[in-house]
Design a protein around this motif. Structure first.
Motif, PDB file in Angstrom:
ATOM      1  N   LEU A   1      -0.506  -0.205   3.015  1.00 24.63           N
ATOM      2  CA  LEU A   1      -1.500   0.836   2.729  1.00 24.63           C
ATOM      3  C   LEU A   1      -1.227   1.501   1.390  1.00 24.63           C
ATOM      4  O   LEU A   1      -2.155   1.788   0.614  1.00 24.63           O
ATOM      5  CB  LEU A   1      -1.496   1.887   3.851  1.00 24.63           C
ATOM      6  CG  LEU A   1      -2.092   1.460   5.183  1.00 24.63           C
ATOM      7  CD1 LEU A   1      -1.900   2.553   6.230  1.00 24.63           C
ATOM      8  CD2 LEU A   1      -3.577   1.136   5.031  1.00 24.63           C
ATOM      9  N   MET A   2       0.056   1.739   1.088  1.00 30.36           N
ATOM     10  CA  MET A   2       0.406   2.380  -0.174  1.00 30.36           C
ATOM     11  C   MET A   2       0.091   1.466  -1.352  1.00 30.36           C
ATOM     12  O   MET A   2      -0.263   1.931  -2.438  1.00 30.36           O
ATOM     13  CB  MET A   2       1.868   2.806  -0.175  1.00 30.36           C
ATOM     14  CG  MET A   2       2.147   3.994   0.745  1.00 30.36           C
ATOM     15  SD  MET A   2       3.763   4.749   0.493  1.00 30.36           S
ATOM     16  CE  MET A   2       4.838   3.505   1.208  1.00 30.36           C
ATOM     17  N   ASP A   3       0.234   0.152  -1.143  1.00 31.35           N
ATOM     18  CA  ASP A   3      -0.103  -0.796  -2.204  1.00 31.35           C
ATOM     19  C   ASP A   3      -1.620  -0.864  -2.426  1.00 31.35           C
ATOM     20  O   ASP A   3      -2.089  -0.950  -3.561  1.00 31.35           O
ATOM     21  CB  ASP A   3       0.423  -2.199  -1.862  1.00 31.35           C
ATOM     22  CG  ASP A   3       1.934  -2.285  -2.025  1.00 31.35           C
ATOM     23  OD1 ASP A   3       2.492  -1.470  -2.790  1.00 31.35           O
ATOM     24  OD2 ASP A   3       2.541  -3.163  -1.385  1.00 31.35           O
ATOM     25  N   ARG A   4      -2.372  -0.817  -1.343  1.00 29.23           N
ATOM     26  CA  ARG A   4      -3.829  -0.969  -1.448  1.00 29.23           C
ATOM     27  C   ARG A   4      -4.516   0.330  -1.842  1.00 29.23           C
ATOM     28  O   ARG A   4      -5.581   0.308  -2.461  1.00 29.23           O
ATOM     29  CB  ARG A   4      -4.406  -1.470  -0.114  1.00 29.23           C
ATOM     30  CG  ARG A   4      -4.007  -2.890   0.231  1.00 29.23           C
ATOM     31  CD  ARG A   4      -4.793  -3.394   1.419  1.00 29.23           C
ATOM     32  NE  ARG A   4      -6.236  -3.395   1.177  1.00 29.23           N
ATOM     33  CZ  ARG A   4      -7.142  -3.735   2.079  1.00 29.23           C
ATOM     34  NH1 ARG A   4      -6.761  -4.095   3.294  1.00 29.23           N
ATOM     35  NH2 ARG A   4      -8.427  -3.716   1.789  1.00 29.23           N
ATOM     36  N   PHE A   5      -3.935   1.458  -1.452  1.00 35.07           N
ATOM     37  CA  PHE A   5      -4.557   2.753  -1.729  1.00 35.07           C
ATOM     38  C   PHE A   5      -3.554   3.641  -2.469  1.00 35.07           C
ATOM     39  O   PHE A   5      -2.815   4.424  -1.848  1.00 35.07           O
ATOM     40  CB  PHE A   5      -5.004   3.430  -0.428  1.00 35.07           C
ATOM     41  CG  PHE A   5      -5.941   2.591   0.400  1.00 35.07           C
ATOM     42  CD1 PHE A   5      -7.274   2.450   0.045  1.00 35.07           C
ATOM     43  CD2 PHE A   5      -5.479   1.934   1.538  1.00 35.07           C
ATOM     44  CE1 PHE A   5      -8.131   1.669   0.814  1.00 35.07           C
ATOM     45  CE2 PHE A   5      -6.334   1.158   2.312  1.00 35.07           C
ATOM     46  CZ  PHE A   5      -7.664   1.032   1.945  1.00 35.07           C
ATOM     47  N   PRO A   6      -3.512   3.541  -3.788  1.00 34.26           N
ATOM     48  CA  PRO A   6      -2.549   4.333  -4.573  1.00 34.26           C
ATOM     49  C   PRO A   6      -2.672   5.830  -4.372  1.00 34.26           C
ATOM     50  O   PRO A   6      -1.721   6.566  -4.630  1.00 34.26           O
ATOM     51  CB  PRO A   6      -2.898   3.941  -6.021  1.00 34.26           C
ATOM     52  CG  PRO A   6      -3.579   2.617  -5.922  1.00 34.26           C
ATOM     53  CD  PRO A   6      -4.313   2.640  -4.620  1.00 34.26           C
TER      54      PRO A   6
END
Length: 247
Positions: free
Chosen positions: A161-166
């Motif tokens: 999630l952190m990779d996809r949604f900065p």
């Protein structure tokens, strides 16, 4: 004993859980690396006792951090450190942070590796949780206990999630800045209680801290990105000249 019916208690718990997820989301990677050479039958034991020891050590470290934050001017130091931790969270990473984690072929060796690696990697976590707990070890234990299954079993999802949604990373940095800004005004060394002099001074300082971390983190990230792009272009030009291609 904290008031379980108080909204402030549950806000602090949510802050601690968010901190553990954001700053401890890669613990599952460390655990996997430390246990990868164990026989299949011992891996679950290695994971359980490694996590148990790491969490127990973290609670002890946070307990001592809570005591230290009662010393005059150390909250100011802690708040400034949280600003830097928040900025580092927003900055992109360039190297593998787990490259030095050694696997072990024995159960005790794997447990020791997990505990030591977690202790080394948890300095930022300890400072942030101590700041969010407002002096309550009950909050610390409760928040960490709730976040353990999320960190250990859900960290891959969190990292995805952190990779996809900065924006999740940015919000996490802002949270650390918020906590750091509030810590600055509650230091026992201040002769003036700012909350008695300036209305909503703690909220103002927290908001300013969050804004500072986000703006500084984004600015430094842009500078780093520009420098990497410039270095890449210079390397490409040098390679072209070495091949004798006309440009």
């Amino acid at each position: 004993m904290p008031d379980l019916a108080s909204p402030a208690f549950w806000i602090a718990v949510l802050q601690i859980i968010a901190i553990d997820i954001l700053l401890g989301g890669d613990n599952a990677v460390v655990i996997a690396l430390a246990c990868r050479r164990l026989p299949e039958a011992q891996r679950n034991k290695g994971i359980f006792w490694g996590v148990f020891g790491a969490i127990a050590l973290r609670v002890v470290l946070i307990y001592f951090a809570l005591q230290l934050l009662a010393v005059p001017y150390l909250k100011i130091v802690g708040g400034l450190l949280l600003f830097w931790i928040g900025i580092k969270l927003i900055l992109p990473e360039h190297e593998d942070a787990h490259g030095n984690v050694q696997s072990s072929s024995t159960l005790l060796g794997a447990i020791r590796t997990i505990i030591v690696a977690d202790a080394v990697m948890s300095v930022d976590n300890v400072i942030a949780v101590a700041g969010a707990a407002h002096g309550s070890i009950v909050l610390v234990v409760f928040g960490i206990a709730v976040s353990i299954p999320v960190v250990v079993w859900g960290s891959k999802l969190v990292l995805t999630l952190m990779d996809r949604f900065p924006v999740v990373i940015t919000a996490g940095g802002g949270l650390l800045g918020w906590i750091g800004g509030g810590m600055l005004l509650t230091d026992p060394g201040f002769p003036v209680h700012w909350r008695d002099v300036v209305p909503h001074s703690t909220s103002i300082a927290s908001g300013a801290g969050a804004l500072l971390v986000v703006v500084a983190g984004k600015w430094l990230a842009q500078r780093r990105h520009a420098r990497v792009a410039h270095d890449g272009l210079a390397t490409a030009k040098a390679a072209t000249v070495d091949r004798g291609d006309p440009t």
